[in-house]
Motif scaffolding. Structure first.
Motif, PDB file in Angstrom:
ATOM      1  N   ARG A   1       0.951  -1.206  -0.116  1.00 25.97           N
ATOM      2  CA  ARG A   1       0.049   0.061  -0.016  1.00 25.97           C
ATOM      3  C   ARG A   1       0.788   1.367   0.001  1.00 25.97           C
ATOM      4  NH1 ARG A   1      -4.485  -1.261   4.636  1.00 25.97           N
ATOM      5  NH2 ARG A   1      -5.305  -3.243   3.740  1.00 25.97           N
TER       6      ARG A   1
ATOM      7  N   PRO B   1      -3.148  -3.174  -4.249  1.00 27.86           N
ATOM      8  CA  PRO B   1      -2.052  -3.493  -5.162  1.00 27.86           C
ATOM      9  C   PRO B   1      -1.730  -4.923  -5.525  1.00 27.86           C
ATOM     10  CG  PRO B   1      -1.625  -1.561  -3.790  1.00 27.86           C
ATOM     11  CD  PRO B   1      -2.828  -2.255  -3.318  1.00 27.86           C
TER      12      PRO B   1
ATOM     13  N   ASP C   1      -3.903  -4.289 -12.404  1.00 25.69           N
ATOM     14  CA  ASP C   1      -3.307  -3.555 -13.505  1.00 25.69           C
ATOM     15  C   ASP C   1      -2.891  -4.800 -14.633  1.00 25.69           C
ATOM     16  OD1 ASP C   1      -1.263  -4.548 -11.761  1.00 25.69           O
ATOM     17  OD2 ASP C   1       0.064  -3.346 -12.331  1.00 25.69           O
TER      18      ASP C   1
ATOM     19  N   GLN D   1      -8.173   0.758  -3.964  1.00 23.37           N
ATOM     20  CA  GLN D   1      -6.974   1.628  -4.032  1.00 23.37           C
ATOM     21  C   GLN D   1      -6.670   1.663  -5.401  1.00 23.37           C
ATOM     22  OE1 GLN D   1      -3.575   0.494  -1.517  1.00 23.37           O
ATOM     23  NE2 GLN D   1      -2.184   1.833  -2.512  1.00 23.37           N
ATOM     24  N   THR D   2      -6.556   0.622  -6.194  1.00 19.56           N
ATOM     25  CA  THR D   2      -6.138   0.619  -7.648  1.00 19.56           C
ATOM     26  C   THR D   2      -7.234   0.829  -8.494  1.00 19.56           C
ATOM     27  OG1 THR D   2      -5.994  -1.678  -7.804  1.00 19.56           O
ATOM     28  CG2 THR D   2      -4.175  -0.390  -7.177  1.00 19.56           C
TER      29      THR D   2
ATOM     30  N   ALA E   1      -7.006   3.873 -11.292  1.00 18.67           N
ATOM     31  CA  ALA E   1      -5.491   3.697 -12.138  1.00 18.67           C
ATOM     32  C   ALA E   1      -6.140   2.626 -13.327  1.00 18.67           C
ATOM     33  CB  ALA E   1      -4.540   3.129 -11.411  1.00 18.67           C
TER      34      ALA E   1
END
Length: 247
Positions: free
Chosen positions: A112, A195, A200, A223-224, A227
């Motif tokens: 994190r 993460p 991703d 959190q991601t 993105a």
């Protein structure tokens, strides 16, 4: 004469700490233990209680009926409850098992990025990992890779660590009839977009496979999430869909 059973008596677990009884990992382990016909009790305190109030509350409950058992089982994320569980176990001649699920240092610092590697918080979390991983008689890891990380990073002896993979709740997830094949493969991700979940990488895979009949459904938030969504939109990935969490 009554028939004598050669089966040894099952150990009685004491689920100990300020854990969430509905968290999937905890729920599955308790259901599995119960399904095997093994006894257990719970010695639990409120998750939001601070150590100075949580420890006395746990001690009082442990001294009552909740403390009757053979093994103190400290569930996931309860690193701070391990020292108390260890002390009570030693006083009562019991064993202690810890199921951390994650390393606090790895999660909060490396994953994190809540604190820098050289910060006081990093030192605190790494030290808490080292203590909580080395006090128990047995530490559980959800994967062999995690077990190796615990050994290499925190000095946990090989014989004091075991692997218990993450399972699923059979009361919630059932096998569905096979759907009609429409020629499209569907890939589902459901999670909190940490993460370490690598969303991703999923989007990268979707980009590489954009010409194939494969649809990616990413459910949740965290959190991601932003993105990952921006990455999918910038690459115009029409077969990647984001949906909010389902409760």
């Amino acid at each position: 004469m009554a028939e004598r059973s050669d089966r040894p008596a099952a150990p009685r677990l004491i689920f100990f700490g300020a854990y969430d009884p509905e968290y999937p990992r905890n729920l599955i382990i308790r259901k599995g233990w119960k399904r095997l016909g093994f006894p257990f009790s719970e010695c639990r305190a409120g998750m939001k209680m601070k150590v100075h109030t949580r420890y006395p509350a746990l001690m009082l409950r442990y001294m009552g009926r909740a403390g009757k058992g053979d093994i103190l089982f400290v569930p996931d994320f309860r690193h701070k409850d391990v020292p108390l569980a260890w002390a009570l176990a030693r006083l009562g001649g019991k064993k202690i098992v810890f199921d951390p699920l994650v390393s606090r240092y790895e999660t909060r610092v490396l994953d994190r990025g809540d604190a820098g590697r050289g910060s006081a918080q990093a030192w605190h979390n790494r030290n808490l990992d080292r203590i909580s991983f080395n006090l128990p008689d047995l530490v559980l890891a959800d994967t062999a890779a995690h077990a190796e990380y615990y050994r290499e990073s925190f000095g946990v002896r090989r014989e004091r660590i075991g692997v218990l993979p993450v399972g699923f709740d059979e009361d919630t997830f059932h096998e569905f009839p096979q759907r009609v094949d429409d020629g499209e493969l569907r890939v589902l991700f459901y999670g909190s977009f940490l993460p370490l979940h690598g969303v991703d990488t999923i989007v990268e895979a979707a980009s590489a496979l954009s010409a194939r009949p494969i649809r990616f459904l990413l459910v949740g938030g965290g959190q991601t999430h932003g993105a990952a969504r921006n990455m999918a939109e910038s690459r115009r990935l029409e077969k990647v869909e984001f949906l909010p969490s389902v409760r």
